[in-house]
Design an enzyme around this catalytic site. Sequence first.
Site, PDB file in Angstrom:
ATOM      1  N   GLN A  13     -11.255 -55.838  19.888  1.00  0.00           N
ATOM      2  CA  GLN A  13     -10.204 -56.592  20.587  1.00  0.00           C
ATOM      3  C   GLN A  13     -10.807 -57.573  21.597  1.00  0.00           C
ATOM      4  OE1 GLN A  13      -7.758 -54.298  23.214  1.00  0.00           O
ATOM      5  NE2 GLN A  13      -6.216 -55.903  23.421  1.00  0.00           N
ATOM      6  N   ILE A  36     -20.615 -53.419  13.270  1.00  0.00           N
ATOM      7  CA  ILE A  36     -20.839 -52.520  12.153  1.00  0.00           C
ATOM      8  C   ILE A  36     -19.905 -52.891  10.995  1.00  0.00           C
ATOM      9  CG2 ILE A  36     -19.186 -50.718  12.865  1.00  0.00           C
ATOM     10  CD1 ILE A  36     -21.505 -48.694  12.315  1.00  0.00           C
ATOM     11  N   ARG A  37     -18.860 -53.690  11.328  1.00  0.00           N
ATOM     12  CA  ARG A  37     -17.898 -54.130  10.308  1.00  0.00           C
ATOM     13  C   ARG A  37     -17.998 -55.641  10.113  1.00  0.00           C
ATOM     14  NH1 ARG A  37     -12.692 -52.885  13.230  1.00  0.00           N
ATOM     15  NH2 ARG A  37     -14.096 -53.186  14.968  1.00  0.00           N
ATOM     16  N   TYR A 143     -13.743 -40.228  26.793  1.00  0.00           N
ATOM     17  CA  TYR A 143     -13.947 -41.661  27.033  1.00  0.00           C
ATOM     18  C   TYR A 143     -14.221 -41.923  28.515  1.00  0.00           C
ATOM     19  CZ  TYR A 143     -12.545 -46.631  27.328  1.00  0.00           C
ATOM     20  OH  TYR A 143     -12.488 -47.974  27.564  1.00  0.00           O
ATOM     21  N   LYS A 147     -17.612 -43.247  30.309  1.00  0.00           N
ATOM     22  CA  LYS A 147     -17.637 -44.494  31.081  1.00  0.00           C
ATOM     23  C   LYS A 147     -18.160 -44.240  32.495  1.00  0.00           C
ATOM     24  CE  LYS A 147     -16.347 -47.588  28.107  1.00  0.00           C
ATOM     25  NZ  LYS A 147     -17.280 -48.647  27.693  1.00  0.00           N
TER      26      LYS A 147
HETATM   27  N1  SER Z   1      -7.259 -49.653  27.128  1.00  0.00           N
HETATM   28  C1  SER Z   1      -8.190 -48.588  27.277  1.00  0.00           C
HETATM   29  C2  SER Z   1      -7.668 -47.342  26.704  1.00  0.00           C
HETATM   30  O1  SER Z   1      -6.464 -47.156  26.755  1.00  0.00           O
HETATM   31  C3  SER Z   1      -8.493 -48.387  28.719  1.00  0.00           C
HETATM   32  O2  SER Z   1      -9.839 -48.632  28.941  1.00  0.00           O
HETATM   33  O3  SER Z   1      -8.402 -46.538  26.248  1.00  0.00           O
END
Ligand code: SER
Length: 314
Positions: A13, A36-37, A143, A147
């Site tokens: 995105q 990778i795509r 995630y 991060k």
């Molecule tokens: N837009 C992202 C997510 O929802 C936030 O870093 O994972």
Amino acid sequence: MQEKIVVLGSNGQIGTELVTTLRKIYGDDHVVACDIRRPDYDIKNSAPFEFVNVLDKEMINGIFHKYRPTQVYLLAALLSATGEQNPKLAWDLNMNGLLNVLDLALEYKTAKVYWPSSIAVFGPNSPKDNTSQYCIMDPNTVYGISKLAGERWCEYYNQKYGLDVRSIRYPGLISWKAAPGGGTTDYAIHIFHDALKKGSYQSFLSAETELPMMYMDDAIRGTIELMDAPADQISVRSSYNFAGVSFTPEVLAAEIRKHIPDFTLSYAANDPRQQIANSWPRSIDDNYAAKDWGWKPEFDLSKLTIDMLNNLKK
Ligand code: SER
């Protein structure tokens, strides 16, 4: 200096729009798109493109060796919702991808590295409103954990090895060119598609779930402004808080109704992404970005809604 920029994760995105913008600034041949795509957007019409898996260090080494980049953007990652479906892969990709790139950037003396962080670094005990740069951070998604750990590594490589690595904590990014990548904030994009196609949308987040968001044009501009700022102005070497606009699904629907009066919004119960959203801030204090490199968003809710609808209609 002639820039040579490598963008790893160019087809997502953010990458789709970042590559296009960087190529306008630096010229097609100075921006190498890697993913990778195979690319299916504007990227493929302009050279160069390389297949790369950021977990394959030999493969990225080949890219550093071939192009000797002055700047590297590492965008390849698993986001919050998809990360929960595959926690070990999310950790592996988000963490080892970063460490591979940091090490190669040192080895090849890359002048600047960019790596995105996220509002997902905050957690249930972080303040919800106007969340500050430095506060309690107890992310509870893989995630968010990756991060936050990545931010610590970025600062570490800067302080121990002098690597010029820069980062932004993106809020939910709203855009029309490429599909979002499996995040908790994706509803704020799907809603526009469905409003135009079906006149209705079922949100996986509840009516009053307020989250920090930003229009992609602002995010790309801010990212490049950070990368262009003089190094001695960058006081935050973990990752910058970065704010655009905050809203709930209900408020976004009301804005869409100004253009599509019959639009209806319903809500799905018990979606796992609700839990994730509940652990994140409602709004962000980005005064370090404003003070250090002059950050100021341009798109408010009304402006981004108009732009999304106009572009998706085409
Ligand atoms: N837009 C992202 C997510 O929802 C936030 O870093 O994972």
